[in-house]
Design an enzyme around this catalytic site. Structure first.
Site: not given
Ligand SMILES: Cc1cc2nc3c(=O)[nH]c(=O)nc-3n(C[C@H](O)[C@H](O)[C@H](O)COP(=O)(O)OP(=O)(O)OC[C@H]3O[C@@H](n4cnc5c(N)ncnc54)[C@H](O)[C@@H]3O)c2cc1C
Length: 441
Positions: A39, A218, A344
């Site tokens: 991370e 937000r 998500a």
């Molecule tokens: C305004 C808004 C509202 C939303 N509402 C909803 C909702 O109500 N319901 C829903 O299902 N979804 C919702 N979403 C979508 C949801 O937020 C995302 O789909 C979800 O958070 C993605 O999770 P993830 O773990 O794939 O990515 P992320 O949450 O982006 O996590 C990525 C992780 O990787 C780490 N990282 C990044 N780059 C690197 C690197 N190079 N090396 C090491 N670590 C790294 C980051 O620090 C982070 O911890 C919303 C999105 C937005 C923008």
């Protein structure tokens, strides 16, 4: 979680410890797959905002583990008993087309006033789950962190490149910003919308995220304040306020202590390199100057004013590669706009499918077959989410051709458009993936 020693002849790297990375870690632990989570941040963490999960996401959680489902239920906020199956109450938000007497002439709905409810959108088939609802993102992530041994996590590890090992092993080498490296059999890219693993896999900039034409303010409002401004029914149950070139969502989180607000506005372009920018209250209000008193009250009460540019991914031609071995999961594979509240949740579904396939893999060759099956099964569904979500954003803002000002068409569309997401049979999908996984190479 299963605590026995890993027995597989491979060792995986999960890059990114957001909702997707941690959920995938939980599935892999159950299958005794050896892995390390890298991370970039100094600890696991999420932003202080709400996230909603649909019935498909909650079913995926319980298929993964009752512990994940319980973790979610511990954070979930109930709406009123009479509103348990209501996704959103749809209300009038924008004054722009009100008559001199303050009423709207929507077909079939004479005399509607600002703030009035036009219709409700209901979830179908909730019998098999304990309930849907919003959670505080940071609190939910904390619950997931508790299901993972701290020994699997490495913090402050920002991935900058992935290469093939030169020792003849066919391993991958992860290169981090701090100059260190790590060697694993494969990389599972859970590093979100700006994913480095996506860049390493797909190469060209063509697959980078693009601006969607929308941005979102937000913020959070203490529930006591929200009730004072809006009354209990609106404050404590999910609402969507419709307008022209914008809409506002509110839903309760933190067991009803807080009202989450997301206020969307259309923008032709986004030129700032940062995707999240602090704005003044005046700038925020400028985007909603034609809206009615309910919307203005909500926006004025938001405690912080950050605007998020909403980007999404062009459809990736593949979610995996074998030289070097990389597989993309969650937002790294298919970042979407949030207009169907399912980004998500799709990531959690990915984890169920990929994690179970990896659990069946017994050799390095099996990893490639697992990635292929996952890619073939998950890519169409997740690409469809990205496309339909962008369309939903235009629909919610009365921008979609054929739906301008047509509240009945909007209701029909809302009622139908979520079914393929919510009513998905994920178990059957895993069975289809298993068939592909077991096909001879
Ligand atoms: C305004 C808004 C509202 C939303 N509402 C909803 C909702 O109500 N319901 C829903 O299902 N979804 C919702 N979403 C979508 C949801 O937020 C995302 O789909 C979800 O958070 C993605 O999770 P993830 O773990 O794939 O990515 P992320 O949450 O982006 O996590 C990525 C992780 O990787 C780490 N990282 C990044 N780059 C690197 C690197 N190079 N090396 C090491 N670590 C790294 C980051 O620090 C982070 O911890 C919303 C999105 C937005 C923008």
């Amino acid at each position: 979680m299963n605590g026995t020693s890993p027995t597989k002849p491979f060792n995986l790297a999960i890059v990114g410890g957001g909702i997707t990375g941690l959920t995938l870690a939980i599935v892999l632990l159950q299958h005794n797959v050896q892995f390390t989570v890298y991370e970039a941040a100094s600890k696991f963490g999420e932003i202080g905002a709400g996230v909603g999960f649909g019935p498909n996401a909650i079913r995926a959680m319980s298929l993964i583990s009752p512990l994940v489902q319980e973790a979610y239920q511990r954070c979930r906020t109930n709406q009123w008993e009479s509103k348990q199956n209501v996704w959103f109450g749809a209300r009038v938000g924008d004054m722009r087309k009100a008559g001199d007497d303050g009423t709207f002439e929507y077909a079939g709905r004479p005399g509607m006033k600002i703030g009035d409810e036009m219709f409700e959108i209901h979830y179908p088939n909730l019998e098999d789950i304990s309930g849907v609802g919003g959670v505080h993102r940071a609190h939910f992530l904390d619950q997931l962190v508790h299901l993972i041994p701290s020994s699997v996590a490495r913090f402050g590890k920002r991935l900058v490149d992935v290469s093939g090992a030169t020792d003849g092993s066919e391993d991958v080498v992860l290169h981090f910003a701090d100059g260190t490296t790590a060697q694993h059999t494969a990389v599972l890219g859970c590093d979100g919308i700006k994913s480095q693993t996506r860049k390493s896999l797909l190469g060209s900039d063509t697959w980078n995220a693009v601006f969607s034409g929308k941005c979102a303010y937000r913020g959070l409002v203490p529930m006591t304040k929200a009730i004072e401004l809006l009354g209990e029914e609106k404050a404590m149950n999910s609402q969507i306020y419709f307008g022209y070139h914008g809409h506002i969502l509110t839903f309760p989180i933190e067991k009803g202590k807080t009202m989450n607000v997301v206020a969307f506005a259309s923008r032709e372009s986004w030129t700032t390199p940062e995707w999240v920018v602090r704005v003044t209250k005046e700038e925020l209000l400028a985007d909603f100057r034609t809206w009615g008193p309910t919307a203005i009250a909500i926006i004025s009460a938001m405690e912080r004013h950050d605007v998020w540019a909403l980007f999404d991914h062009p459809p990736a031609p593949t979610y995996y590669g074998t030289k070097p071995r990389i597989c993309l999961v969650g937002d790294a594979a298919h970042a979407t706009t949030p207009h169907q509240g399912s980004g998500a949740g799709m990531g959690i579904e990915d984890c169920y499918i990929l994690g179970n396939l990896l659990g069946e893999a017994d050799s390095v060759e099996d990893l490639d077959r697992a990635f292929k099956a996952y890619d073939e099964i998950r890519r169409p569904r997740t690409h469809k989410l990205v496309t339909t979500s962008k369309e939903a954003g235009r629909l919610w803002d009365f921008e979609l051709e054929g739906h301008e000002d047509d509240v009945d068409a909007l209701q029909r569309n809302m009622e139908n458009r979520m079914h393929w997401i919510w009513n998905h049979d994920l178990r059957a999908e895993l069975e289809r993936a298993r068939v592909i996984f077991r096909q001879p190479a």
